[in-house]
Scaffold this motif. Structure first.
Motif, PDB file in Angstrom:
ATOM      1  N   ALA A 219       0.837  -1.198   0.000  1.00 47.26           N
ATOM      2  CA  ALA A 219       0.000   0.000   0.000  1.00 47.26           C
ATOM      3  C   ALA A 219       0.873   1.249   0.000  1.00 47.26           C
ATOM      4  O   ALA A 219       0.572   2.239  -0.696  1.00 47.26           O
ATOM      5  CB  ALA A 219      -0.925  -0.004   1.218  1.00 47.26           C
ATOM      6  N   GLY A 222       2.222   1.612  -3.481  1.00 51.14           N
ATOM      7  CA  GLY A 222       1.192   2.084  -4.391  1.00 51.14           C
ATOM      8  C   GLY A 222       0.919   3.560  -4.231  1.00 51.14           C
ATOM      9  O   GLY A 222       0.757   4.303  -5.220  1.00 51.14           O
ATOM     10  N   ARG A 234      -0.239  -0.252  -9.947  1.00 52.31           N
ATOM     11  CA  ARG A 234      -1.209  -1.303 -10.253  1.00 52.31           C
ATOM     12  C   ARG A 234      -0.698  -2.661  -9.774  1.00 52.31           C
ATOM     13  O   ARG A 234      -1.452  -3.475  -9.226  1.00 52.31           O
ATOM     14  CB  ARG A 234      -1.488  -1.331 -11.749  1.00 52.31           C
ATOM     15  CG  ARG A 234      -2.524  -2.390 -12.160  1.00 52.31           C
ATOM     16  CD  ARG A 234      -2.639  -2.445 -13.672  1.00 52.31           C
ATOM     17  NE  ARG A 234      -3.086  -1.162 -14.198  1.00 52.31           N
ATOM     18  CZ  ARG A 234      -4.369  -0.815 -14.302  1.00 52.31           C
ATOM     19  NH1 ARG A 234      -5.322  -1.664 -13.918  1.00 52.31           N
ATOM     20  NH2 ARG A 234      -4.717   0.352 -14.792  1.00 52.31           N
ATOM     21  N   LEU A 237      -1.181  -2.942  -6.081  1.00 55.08           N
ATOM     22  CA  LEU A 237      -2.573  -3.220  -5.748  1.00 55.08           C
ATOM     23  C   LEU A 237      -2.943  -4.665  -6.046  1.00 55.08           C
ATOM     24  O   LEU A 237      -3.731  -5.289  -5.315  1.00 55.08           O
ATOM     25  CB  LEU A 237      -3.492  -2.267  -6.522  1.00 55.08           C
ATOM     26  CG  LEU A 237      -3.415  -0.788  -6.119  1.00 55.08           C
ATOM     27  CD1 LEU A 237      -4.294   0.053  -7.035  1.00 55.08           C
ATOM     28  CD2 LEU A 237      -3.840  -0.625  -4.657  1.00 55.08           C
ATOM     29  N   LYS A 241      -4.366  -7.395  -3.391  1.00 55.72           N
ATOM     30  CA  LYS A 241      -5.554  -8.221  -3.611  1.00 55.72           C
ATOM     31  C   LYS A 241      -5.254  -9.690  -3.388  1.00 55.72           C
ATOM     32  O   LYS A 241      -6.031 -10.410  -2.730  1.00 55.72           O
ATOM     33  CB  LYS A 241      -6.069  -8.002  -5.042  1.00 55.72           C
ATOM     34  CG  LYS A 241      -7.303  -8.836  -5.375  1.00 55.72           C
ATOM     35  CD  LYS A 241      -7.779  -8.582  -6.782  1.00 55.72           C
ATOM     36  CE  LYS A 241      -8.995  -9.448  -7.100  1.00 55.72           C
ATOM     37  NZ  LYS A 241      -9.482  -9.249  -8.474  1.00 55.72           N
TER      38      LYS A 241
END
Length: 430
Positions: A219, A222, A234, A237, A241
């Protein structure tokens, strides 16, 4: 109990019922009364030399069982009261018989309630009174013309008294044993529940801590690259996920054991075969993991396999959180009767807030101790930090090596983080 004792207007017997759940013993006392009336009538027919039963005798035969109604609430008073009633019955010259049953139950209740001295005193009072009546007061008491009681009868009375006390003591001992056994079972069940709670808490800790660490690092990446390098943001992220999905899957597996206790888990518990995956997860957080193996690897028991994986997972999580080093060395030393796990980093410690609960090292030690192993963790003389875990293993009867993690491999943090599966370690300040 003190509150009940202080409540105004509440009789003692009601406080007893509220405290013990036992009320007046009406049914058993009624049964004793009926038996005493009928049995004494039959005994009167057989003992022609005694005084015939009259209204006074029938009242005495009712008074004893009537006192028994409150034998649980007032065991001492009932024991002495029934003893006195029985002594009056005998002194009046009425036939021997079921009158003694009331005294037996009263003494039995007193012993069970823990008033052994009262039971012995009540029985001793009856025995001494009978001895006095039968050998000294028989001239003054009915029946008329009665002689001294034979000593054989006294021996029978003595044996009866001792039998009552012996049976009462035996029942008391058995009840104490049952109570102790129930307490031990309850304590064992409580320990089992606590151990299960600890195991689940440890699993959740290990499952979440590593994944949260990876998510936190990614995080940050990002956010830093969101404007300057959208593609790298991206990828971060995507890693977040994957890590969150993996964490959710393992948390769901742990929670399933709570919903359906005793059922087999739907997915196998992680083990050393997932060590390469763990290295890739660490790489996604920017940590290069170098794995080496000494000795012949072999299959581990499920418990030891899970403990080894969780210990390595926790150690790598601590490096990600608390060390400035971006490289960690993992060494697995397979010995005939033990497996040694070593995790080293070059340091230095970041000194920043860890954000953890401080239970990581405690959890590692608990896992190792559950298998009879040990954990050593602390700073290295040349800087950095080292964790060494020793897990005892059963000897391999076949001597054949089994499937093991890939040897001497290095997870490159420059690899595509999107391909890294989600992670699962734990937390602790070294």
């Amino acid at each position: 109990m003190d509150e009940q004792r202080e409540r105004p207007g509440v009789p003692p017997w009601q406080r007893w019922v509220e405290r013990t759940g036992r009320g007046p013993a009406w049914r058993s006392s009624l049964l004793v009364a009926v038996f005493a009336q009928a049995g004494s009538g039959w005994a009167a027919q057989e003992q022609t030399g005694r005084v015939a039963l009259d209204v006074f005798a029938r009242l005495l035969l009712l008074l004893g069982p009537l006192l028994l109604v409150w034998r649980h609430q007032y065991p001492v008073a009932v024991a002495y009261g029934v003893s006195a009633v029985t002594l009056v019955y005998i002194g009046a010259g009425f036939p021997y018989g079921p009158v003694f049953i009331s005294l037996a139950l009263a003494c039995f209740a007193a012993v069970i309630a823990g008033h052994r001295r009262a039971a012995w005193g009540a029985v001793g009072l009856l025995w001494a009174g009978h001895l006095l009546i039968g050998h000294w007061l028989y001239r003054l008491l009915p029946p008329a013309g009665d002689g001294p009681a034979p000593w054989g009868q006294e021996l029978g009375i003595t044996a009866w008294v001792l039998a009552i006390l012996a049976v009462s003591e035996l029942v008391r001992i058995r009840r104490e044993q049952w109570s102790l056994a129930r307490a031990e079972r309850a304590a064992a069940e409580k320990r089992r529940v606590n151990e299960e709670r600890l195991r689940i808490a440890r699993e959740l800790h290990d499952v979440l801590a590593h994944s949260i660490s990876v998510i936190n690092v990614q995080a940050g990446v990002g956010l830093a690259l969101l404007d300057s390098d959208p593609e790298q943001a991206r990828s971060a992220l995507t890693t977040i996920k994957a890590a969150s999905k993996e964490a959710l899957g393992e948390v769901r597996q742990v929670l399933d054991t709570l919903r359906t206790p005793g059922d087999a888990p739907r997915a196998p518990a992680p083990g050393l075969d997932r060590l390469p995956e763990l290295a890739e997860q660490a790489a996604a957080a920017g940590l290069t993991v170098d794995i080496t193996t000494d000795g012949d690897a072999r299959a581990l028991p499920p418990g030891a396999d899970l403990a080894a994986f969780r210990i390595l997972q926790e150690a790598l999580t601590n490096v990600v959180r608390h060390s400035g080093s971006r490289t960690a060395r993992v060494r697995l030393s397979w010995q005939p009767r033990a497996l040694e796990l070593r995790v080293d980093d070059e340091g230095p410690a970041t000194g920043g807030p860890a954000g953890g609960s401080g239970n990581g090292l405690v959890g590692m030690r608990e896992r190792a101790a559950a298998l009879g192993g040990t954990i050593e963790a602390g700073p290295r003389p040349d800087g950095g930090f080292r964790v060494i875990a020793g897990l005892p293993l059963p000897a391999d009867p076949t001597g054949a090596p089994a499937a093991a993690p890939r040897e001497a491999q290095t997870a490159d943090p420059t690899a595509d983080p999107a391909a890294a599966p989600a992670a699962v370690p734990s937390q602790e300040d070294p």
